[in-house]
Design an enzyme around this catalytic site. Structure first.
Site, PDB file in Angstrom:
ATOM      1  N   TYR A  14      -0.337   3.902  11.046  1.00  0.00           N
ATOM      2  CA  TYR A  14      -0.673   2.858  12.008  1.00  0.00           C
ATOM      3  C   TYR A  14       0.587   2.560  12.818  1.00  0.00           C
ATOM      4  CZ  TYR A  14      -5.010   1.812   9.475  1.00  0.00           C
ATOM      5  OH  TYR A  14      -6.252   1.883   8.890  1.00  0.00           O
ATOM      6  N   HIS A  29       0.344   0.729  16.328  1.00  0.00           N
ATOM      7  CA  HIS A  29       0.126  -0.517  17.076  1.00  0.00           C
ATOM      8  C   HIS A  29       1.230  -0.738  18.113  1.00  0.00           C
ATOM      9  CE1 HIS A  29      -3.215  -1.640  14.524  1.00  0.00           C
ATOM     10  NE2 HIS A  29      -2.478  -1.472  13.449  1.00  0.00           N
ATOM     11  N   GLU A  42      -4.929   4.111  14.438  1.00  0.00           N
ATOM     12  CA  GLU A  42      -5.837   3.177  15.114  1.00  0.00           C
ATOM     13  C   GLU A  42      -6.419   3.709  16.423  1.00  0.00           C
ATOM     14  OE1 GLU A  42      -1.736   2.099  16.721  1.00  0.00           O
ATOM     15  OE2 GLU A  42      -2.590   2.683  14.778  1.00  0.00           O
ATOM     16  N   ARG A  62       0.828  -1.200   0.000  1.00  0.00           N
ATOM     17  CA  ARG A  62       0.000   0.000   0.000  1.00  0.00           C
ATOM     18  C   ARG A  62       0.871   1.263   0.000  1.00  0.00           C
ATOM     19  NH1 ARG A  62      -3.352  -1.587   5.267  1.00  0.00           N
ATOM     20  NH2 ARG A  62      -1.343  -2.583   5.685  1.00  0.00           N
ATOM     21  N   VAL A  69      -1.030 -12.976   9.516  1.00  0.00           N
ATOM     22  CA  VAL A  69      -0.361 -11.923   8.752  1.00  0.00           C
ATOM     23  C   VAL A  69      -0.717 -10.567   9.359  1.00  0.00           C
ATOM     24  CG1 VAL A  69      -0.168 -10.808   6.506  1.00  0.00           C
ATOM     25  CG2 VAL A  69      -0.325 -13.308   6.650  1.00  0.00           C
ATOM     26  N   SER A  86     -20.474 -13.658  24.416  1.00  0.00           N
ATOM     27  CA  SER A  86     -19.200 -14.326  24.641  1.00  0.00           C
ATOM     28  C   SER A  86     -18.943 -14.522  26.130  1.00  0.00           C
ATOM     29  CB  SER A  86     -18.054 -13.514  24.019  1.00  0.00           C
ATOM     30  OG  SER A  86     -16.828 -14.197  24.170  1.00  0.00           O
ATOM     31  N   LYS A 139       2.147   1.727   7.498  1.00  0.00           N
ATOM     32  CA  LYS A 139       2.508   0.859   8.617  1.00  0.00           C
ATOM     33  C   LYS A 139       3.610   1.479   9.473  1.00  0.00           C
ATOM     34  CE  LYS A 139       1.139  -2.639   9.501  1.00  0.00           C
ATOM     35  NZ  LYS A 139       0.039  -2.945  10.439  1.00  0.00           N
ATOM     36  N   ASP A 179      -2.016  -7.522  15.024  1.00  0.00           N
ATOM     37  CA  ASP A 179      -1.353  -6.217  15.140  1.00  0.00           C
ATOM     38  C   ASP A 179      -1.293  -5.741  16.584  1.00  0.00           C
ATOM     39  OD1 ASP A 179      -0.363  -5.395  12.701  1.00  0.00           O
ATOM     40  OD2 ASP A 179      -2.286  -4.633  12.002  1.00  0.00           O
TER      41      ASP A 179
END
Length: 367
Positions: free
Chosen positions: A94, A96, A118, A15, A298, A220, A75, A270
């Protein structure tokens, strides 16, 4: 402002952080945009598309990082990008950080202003810059899971849709956020038998309403999670706590109870992954087998479809990039509390509570 867009160096990352249309919007607003040569080619955007709208093409990453006041990426930085960072440089990407202490310490040492896509968050809790890539990753997770279930990839040899006379595979999705909902839509569309679990009954109600009778929605709990995972052919982990490390909901002991050759696709990787045995993988080597279960982990899944992903991502990030460029980061954050929540690092200090708590680092509180 000088805005730099380097070519992504993360393995398998195709990207680019800015389309030519985005570059045009910035140049028309009076800013200088510098693009590393070839940065957009893997997404289908050649250099000529940028120069036609007034951006400049620079020969390498050193020149782009060196001339930029703000770097816009897709990234998190990797080696050798750390050498080009400097105090006061704005990095918008991003990050993370909660799952990566080493990266966090490198960025703290560089003294940059780290804004993470994020954690840009609306008052409603929505994550506008994470949502487009979560949508892509959610839909891709079913494709990846179906591929991993093939016998040649170590899977059970099960077809998600089944065929007349043979029942479909069972897909279990943990988390009903944007990624989980999109995984659910794709799984239902594939013909699989689908269950989705979440702690939020409102999300489950919404999914039941848009897919009436086609998906099993469950609150859950430890019991419901264990029952569903044990029976699954495909498990998709899409758990998210904004900015924080993902909780380990699928333990190794639970993994041992799964069917041999079943598959886990951990979209949460991530943020550290929601399966105890999850470790980041790449598009070149996407899977491994642990306790007889195929793991697909991934960490940049949307890079598999870079054209779609780049268009979706930059349409979401561009308004915020313009805010930062037009006003400077300090004024922009003061004016927009949604964008302000994206601030993770400020001049060598962690200013995001979830990141600080996840890594056990001191938190500097800001007004």
């Amino acid at each position: 402002m000088n805005i730099g867009v380097p070519k992504e160096l993360k393995v398998g990352e195709n990207r680019v952080a800015l389309t030519p249309a985005g570059a045009r919007a910035l140049t028309e607003a009076g800013h200088r945009v510098v693009i590393e040569t070839g940065a957009g080619e893997r997404s289908g955007f050649p250099d000529a598309g940028y120069t036609e709208v007034g951006a400049q093409i620079l020969p390498g990453p050193e020149e782009v990082w060196g001339e930029a006041d703000m770097i816009v990426k897709v990234k998190e930085p990797v080696e050798p990008e750390f050498r080009w960072m400097r105090p006061g440089l704005v990095l918008f990407t991003y990050l993370h950080l909660a799952a990566d202490r080493q990266l966090t310490e490198k960025l703290l040492g560089a003294g940059i202003i780290g804004l993470a896509y994020e954690t840009v968050q609306k008052d409603s809790g929505a994550l506008p810059l994470l949502a487009p890539m979560s949508s892509v990753a959610g839909r891709l997770s079913i494709q990846a899971g179906a591929f991993s279930l093939e016998a040649k990839n170590g899977g059970r040899g099960v077809l998600l849709s089944g065929v007349p006379g043979v029942k479909p595979a069972k897909a279990v999705i943990i988390g009903a956020g944007v990624a989980g909902m999109n995984a659910c839509l794709a799984a239902v569309g594939s013909g699989a038998r689908v269950s989705i679990l979440d702690v939020n009954p409102e999300r489950l109600t919404y999914i039941s309403e848009i897919l009436p009778g086609r998906v099993n929605t469950l609150i859950s709990t430890q019991t419901s999670l264990e029952e569903e995972v044990r029976q699954a052919d495909l498990v998709v982990g899409s758990v998210l706590i904004p900015g924080a490390r993902a909780p380990k909901l699928v333990t190794r002991n639970l993994l041992k109870l799964m069917r041999p050759g079943s598959v886990i696709v951990d979209i949460s990787i991530d943020q550290g992954g929601c399966c105890e045995t999850s470790c980041p993988t790449t598009h070149a080597q996407p899977t491994y087998i642990e306790e007889g279960v195929v793991h697909y982990c991934v960490s940049n899944m949307p890079a598999a479809v870079p054209r779609t992903s780049t268009l979706a991502l930059t349409s979401a990030t561009l308004p915020y990039t313009l805010e930062l460029a037009n006003n400077g980061y300090q004024k922009a954050l003061a004016l927009d509390r949604v964008l302000a929540r994206g601030l993770n690092l400020l001049a060598g200090e962690v200013v995001n509570q979830a990141v600080a708590e996840s890594l056990g680092l001191p938190l500097k509180k800001l007004n």
